[in-house]
Design a protein around this motif. Sequence first.
Motif, PDB file in Angstrom:
ATOM      1  N   ASP A  39      -0.388  -1.850  -1.562  1.00 18.54           N
ATOM      2  CA  ASP A  39      -1.601  -2.672  -1.567  1.00 18.54           C
ATOM      3  C   ASP A  39      -1.372  -4.007  -0.870  1.00 18.54           C
ATOM      4  OD1 ASP A  39      -2.833  -0.641  -2.888  1.00 18.54           O
ATOM      5  OD2 ASP A  39      -2.919  -1.643  -4.836  1.00 18.54           O
ATOM      6  N   ASN A  40      -0.266  -4.646  -1.173  1.00 22.50           N
ATOM      7  CA  ASN A  40       0.017  -5.960  -0.584  1.00 22.50           C
ATOM      8  C   ASN A  40       0.254  -5.860   0.920  1.00 22.50           C
ATOM      9  OD1 ASN A  40      -0.255  -7.588  -2.860  1.00 22.50           O
ATOM     10  ND2 ASN A  40       1.828  -7.174  -3.548  1.00 22.50           N
TER      11      ASN A  40
ATOM     12  N   ASN B  25     -11.495   1.571  -9.160  1.00 26.30           N
ATOM     13  CA  ASN B  25     -10.856   0.934  -8.012  1.00 26.30           C
ATOM     14  C   ASN B  25     -11.522   1.380  -6.702  1.00 26.30           C
ATOM     15  OD1 ASN B  25      -8.850  -0.740  -6.835  1.00 26.30           O
ATOM     16  ND2 ASN B  25      -7.623   1.053  -6.332  1.00 26.30           N
TER      17      ASN B  25
ATOM     18  N   GLU C 284      -1.423   4.088  -8.181  1.00 27.75           N
ATOM     19  CA  GLU C 284      -1.360   2.689  -7.742  1.00 27.75           C
ATOM     20  C   GLU C 284       0.027   2.357  -7.223  1.00 27.75           C
ATOM     21  OE1 GLU C 284      -2.787  -0.254 -10.394  1.00 27.75           O
ATOM     22  OE2 GLU C 284      -4.650   0.803 -10.857  1.00 27.75           O
ATOM     23  N   ASP C 285       0.068   1.553  -6.181  1.00 32.13           N
ATOM     24  CA  ASP C 285       1.330   1.142  -5.561  1.00 32.13           C
ATOM     25  C   ASP C 285       1.132  -0.300  -5.096  1.00 32.13           C
ATOM     26  OD1 ASP C 285       3.455   0.583  -3.837  1.00 32.13           O
ATOM     27  OD2 ASP C 285       3.580   2.642  -3.100  1.00 32.13           O
ATOM     28  N   GLU C 286       1.662  -1.220  -5.862  1.00 35.45           N
ATOM     29  CA  GLU C 286       1.427  -2.646  -5.579  1.00 35.45           C
ATOM     30  C   GLU C 286       1.989  -3.047  -4.221  1.00 35.45           C
ATOM     31  OE1 GLU C 286       2.179  -7.034  -7.610  1.00 35.45           O
ATOM     32  OE2 GLU C 286       2.648  -5.204  -8.739  1.00 35.45           O
ATOM     33  N   ASP C 287       3.165  -2.516  -3.867  1.00 32.56           N
ATOM     34  CA  ASP C 287       3.755  -2.852  -2.568  1.00 32.56           C
ATOM     35  C   ASP C 287       2.872  -2.378  -1.418  1.00 32.56           C
ATOM     36  OD1 ASP C 287       5.938  -4.066  -3.723  1.00 32.56           O
ATOM     37  OD2 ASP C 287       7.168  -2.243  -3.717  1.00 32.56           O
TER      38      ASP C 287
END
Length: 786
Positions: free
Chosen positions: A350-351, A292, A345-348
């Motif tokens: 990242d978005n 990543n 990882e933290d999708e929120d």
Amino acid sequence: MNEELKKNADTSYLLVEEKAAHYFQTLYDQVTQKNYVSTITNDIQSWKRNHIHHPLLSFFSRGKRKPDTQGFYHYIQWLNYTGKLEHYLDRSISYIFMRDLGKALNSPETQNRVRRVVDSLKNHLTHSKTKDFSMAGLYRWAQKEGIESTIIWVINKLKTVSSRIPKGMDADQAQRKLIKIIGGVIMHVVEEMNDGISPQERTQKLDEAIRLGYSYGLTYPFIDDLLDAQVLSDKEKKQYSDLIRTTLITGTVPKLGKWTGRNINLIRYIHTELSEAFEYIKVHQKRETRKNFFEQCYVFFHSQEVDRVKNLSNANYTNEELYIPIILKSSSSRLIVRSVISAPEDEDFDNRTFYYGIYNQLADDFTDMFDDLKAGAVTPYTYFLKYHNKRPDLINPFELYWTVIANLIHNVYHSDPKTCEVVLDRAINGLKRYKERIGNQKYNEVMELFARGDSKFNRVIQNMVRKADDVDFFDKLLRDHMIAILKNDRKEQEDFFDKIKTVRHEINSILKISENENVSLMKDPIIEAANYTLEGDGKRLRPIMTWFMGVNEYGLKKLAIVPLLRSLEYMHTASLIYDDLPSQDNASTRRGRPTLHKVYNIAIAELTGLFLTQKAIEEQASLDQFDSKTVLHLIQYSAQMTAIMCQGQAMDLDSKGKQLTLEQLKMISFYKTGIAFEASLIMPAILANADEFEMETLKNFARHAGIAFQIKDDLLDVEGDKNLLGKPIGKDAENNNSTFVSILGKEGARKEMWENYCLAMEALHAVPRNTTFLKHLLNYFVNRDH
């Protein structure tokens, strides 16, 4: 380069580019439909209740008139006095949590963390005794966290980077960016720490954060800024870009190989430094985050390259070509920080970070549009400025900016009131600062162009720009203050070295001893030997200190203190002659030349030392423009200090082959070195009849400055450059001398040097004079290479 690896990198880029294209299409639909107008207008109607104050309230608060924000501490004091400091810090820290840490402000956990940071920062700003940002203050913080060696390391790195920035680039901005990136990485690391972390683990993580921050931050001056500047030729830029691209695709830094271009020495340094930085990041990457990290770095670099090769003379760029690369580079630059520290990882996160980036980029591009236009850089604003009359299809970037704001508030942060408050604060603040910087007329011209699409909405915005208050931000204040400090320090340092050079030349011109007429029938080896020693390439620090304090601070006449300047250098030179003798240090070179006893003989050297000591007393006795009691006091003090220096040298000789304690070594260092620095400050103070408190404060400074100077000497003896030093290295070990390095090791010696640096710098705060010269002298003591 492996074609499969390149294909994988390009595929990863295309996937993220597709996401950016989708985001841009969403924004494009909103801006063309002008949805942002009613949305932002409604937001402002609610927002302005906290920012537009009644004229009557303004009348009663005239005694608390807002000061210029360029005065950092005055502004903080004013905010505290008016009861606005807490709210000011709250919006500032909330904004940083959104922008840099990717947090949602409606989270109770985020709110608690913001509150803790605000309370801590408020306490520091209102109660800290340190009145400025300084190396001493930074080192004191490092001591509390147990990361002194790390801070020493990064201070030296920042100094070297700053000195290597070529003409055509801004060294102060480069240093500021590096510091900012390091601070950002530290914030991310601290945010990932839990409350139960042990002190040892916290120390380790802060150490890694600083080194990772430096390693990542180095890419800004030495990749982004360097490729944007006009330093490298086009061919060199191509070579350099290919090297960076290969590194990111393969995960390995290629050898520099043959370099064609005039900047070979600069590139060699950068290649070495970036290679070390890259390896440090790679080693500290977790296996699960490494892929990543490399993908995000490639997206960041390639999107910058896509933007960099654009030419303002090309009238055919599409809206997508203008905006998609800046969505990518503005988001990936912050996403990288999280992957640099191998955070989970933290999708929120990242978005939010992905959608947020363009907001910052558009704000920055707006501020810099005329500088960018002058440089021929393609940004949404420069391109619109040039082609808006020819290209009706072009999106107005100012309208897109407000569209992004509306989208963030309502679609990304789900209409959270705190987010709305902070984002609008920032937007209005940006326009207010821009208006102040370029002036009303120019600002109105800019607005006439960019806000003509909806005059009603523009009136709402400009009304806020004129009337709204309480929209300032701490990070902007800090940024301006830091740049001012860096520029001021650089100017002061240049003036310091220029003045030292001038004064040193003046002192050199008055040192030569004339031949005695009574012995003209015979050669006078003593005077000849004395002049030989005085003609050596000495730093003349002691008489220079006396000159600066005597003339600049005490207002003594230059000609009146010439005898004192001579006496100090005669006394110091005599001490060096004795120090070099076979019975003492047995040195063969001094000041880049053979020592006196090597050129003549031991007897002549001993007699010359005694001769210079007596000449020093003769010079002091000829201070005929001062009261006789004052001169007698000075001579008495000088004799006492000379006696102490002899005791210090005797102690030093007696210590050979013995293991000294740290306190014993400090005492010897003070007697040998610090006492001479003290005399250089106290003797002009005696002539000026300074009070006892001032003299004691100067003595305290001299004590710690002298110890710091001696420690640096000890460090140079084991790691210095013989050619720069003008004498062999390793003499202390050869002579079995106890030194700060032999007792503490190199790392311990550096810590002890910085501790004494801090104590000396803190002593300066109590000196009732302008201490700029002494501050830079102390910086020279610990940063010199000879």
